[in-house]
Write a protein that holds these residues in place. Structure first.
Motif, PDB file in Angstrom:
ATOM      1  N   THR A   1      32.630  27.600  42.673  1.00  0.00           N
ATOM      2  CA  THR A   1      32.457  28.608  43.719  1.00  0.00           C
ATOM      3  C   THR A   1      32.971  29.978  43.278  1.00  0.00           C
ATOM      4  O   THR A   1      32.669  30.975  43.922  1.00  0.00           O
ATOM      5  CB  THR A   1      33.193  28.203  45.014  1.00  0.00           C
ATOM      6  OG1 THR A   1      34.592  28.077  44.729  1.00  0.00           O
ATOM      7  CG2 THR A   1      32.643  26.909  45.581  1.00  0.00           C
ATOM      8  N   GLN A   2      33.731  30.026  42.171  1.00  0.00           N
ATOM      9  CA  GLN A   2      34.302  31.285  41.696  1.00  0.00           C
ATOM     10  C   GLN A   2      33.903  31.512  40.246  1.00  0.00           C
ATOM     11  O   GLN A   2      33.931  30.588  39.428  1.00  0.00           O
ATOM     12  CB  GLN A   2      35.828  31.249  41.818  1.00  0.00           C
ATOM     13  CG  GLN A   2      36.301  31.028  43.233  1.00  0.00           C
ATOM     14  CD  GLN A   2      37.768  30.614  43.275  1.00  0.00           C
ATOM     15  OE1 GLN A   2      38.440  30.546  42.252  1.00  0.00           O
ATOM     16  NE2 GLN A   2      38.246  30.320  44.467  1.00  0.00           N
ATOM     17  N   TRP A   3      33.565  32.734  39.943  1.00  0.00           N
ATOM     18  CA  TRP A   3      33.096  33.128  38.613  1.00  0.00           C
ATOM     19  C   TRP A   3      33.863  34.368  38.186  1.00  0.00           C
ATOM     20  O   TRP A   3      34.084  35.263  39.005  1.00  0.00           O
ATOM     21  CB  TRP A   3      31.609  33.431  38.706  1.00  0.00           C
ATOM     22  CG  TRP A   3      30.951  33.988  37.494  1.00  0.00           C
ATOM     23  CD1 TRP A   3      30.936  35.302  37.083  1.00  0.00           C
ATOM     24  CD2 TRP A   3      30.193  33.274  36.526  1.00  0.00           C
ATOM     25  NE1 TRP A   3      30.206  35.426  35.943  1.00  0.00           N
ATOM     26  CE2 TRP A   3      29.739  34.197  35.575  1.00  0.00           C
ATOM     27  CE3 TRP A   3      29.847  31.936  36.379  1.00  0.00           C
ATOM     28  CZ2 TRP A   3      28.959  33.832  34.490  1.00  0.00           C
ATOM     29  CZ3 TRP A   3      29.070  31.567  35.289  1.00  0.00           C
ATOM     30  CH2 TRP A   3      28.630  32.507  34.360  1.00  0.00           C
ATOM     31  N   SER A   4      34.235  34.449  36.913  1.00  0.00           N
ATOM     32  CA  SER A   4      34.828  35.683  36.392  1.00  0.00           C
ATOM     33  C   SER A   4      34.321  35.920  34.978  1.00  0.00           C
ATOM     34  O   SER A   4      34.084  34.985  34.217  1.00  0.00           O
ATOM     35  CB  SER A   4      36.353  35.622  36.430  1.00  0.00           C
ATOM     36  OG  SER A   4      36.827  34.587  35.611  1.00  0.00           O
ATOM     37  N   GLU A   5      34.155  37.190  34.662  1.00  0.00           N
ATOM     38  CA  GLU A   5      33.668  37.615  33.341  1.00  0.00           C
ATOM     39  C   GLU A   5      34.143  39.032  33.078  1.00  0.00           C
ATOM     40  O   GLU A   5      34.063  39.881  33.962  1.00  0.00           O
ATOM     41  CB  GLU A   5      32.139  37.584  33.286  1.00  0.00           C
ATOM     42  CG  GLU A   5      31.533  38.592  34.233  1.00  0.00           C
ATOM     43  CD  GLU A   5      30.034  38.650  34.246  1.00  0.00           C
ATOM     44  OE1 GLU A   5      29.488  39.572  33.626  1.00  0.00           O
ATOM     45  OE2 GLU A   5      29.436  37.788  34.892  1.00  0.00           O
TER      46      GLU A   5
END
Length: 178
Positions: free
Chosen positions: A89-93
């Motif tokens: 449910t969470q994405w980081s880049e």
């Protein structure tokens, strides 16, 4: 008089013949293949006429983790690393965070904190979710990523084969160092 009529008919036949030839040439030119596009848009990253699908055995819990992009089509998303958390449910880049909203099995909508969005398709993953093939139907991007510390060459090759089957040309992709 007969001679005049014969000449008139011959002139009309020539005019009709010229008209038919002109129409044929016009149709030939109109149907001719357009010249190839040159420059960066000459070859799309993905053939849009090839059907594409997301993998059905996708497991959101196994997708969580830190990922490194092994190879990329380039395109409009210069992704090198990313992290997934919270049961996908969470994405980081690269300093950006997004919420992952499932649209179907293996298909997500990323909504970044600034409100921009993009779709993410998990086209293939190995059973343990250590290697993934990511893309989207429009072919704006494509990636093969592996979980940090879990690189396997056979799985990367399998991901490339699946992407090729789905219309990508992975032989043209840039490969990053592991």
């Amino acid at each position: 008089m007969i001679l005049v009529m014969r000449n008139l008919c011959a002139m009309q036949a020539q005019t009709v013949c010229r008209l038919v030839v002109a129409c044929a040439l016009f149709l030939l030119v109109a149907c001719a293949q357009q010249p190839p596009i040159v420059g960066p848009q000459a070859i799309p990253l993905r053939n849009p006429t090839v059907p594409i699908g997301a993998i059905l055995r996708f497991d959101p819990v196994k997708f969580d983790g830190d990922w490194s992009v092994h190879s990329s089509a380039g395109g409009d998303w210069a992704l090198t690393t990313f992290a997934v958390a919270g049961r996908s449910t969470q994405w980081s880049e690269a300093g950006r965070a997004a919420t992952l909203t499932p649209r179907a099995t293996g298909i997500f909508r990323l909504t970044y904190d600034d409100g921009t969005q993009r779709d993410l398709w998990v086209i293939w993953t190995d059973p343990d979710h250590h290697t993934v093939a990511l893309g989207e139907p429009g072919g704006g991007y494509g990636f093969i990523a592996t979980k940090v510390g879990r690189f396997r060459g056979d799985q990367v090759s399998a991901a490339a084969q699946v992407l090729d089957f789905n219309g990508y040309r992975t032989q043209d992709w840039g490969v990053r160092a592991r």
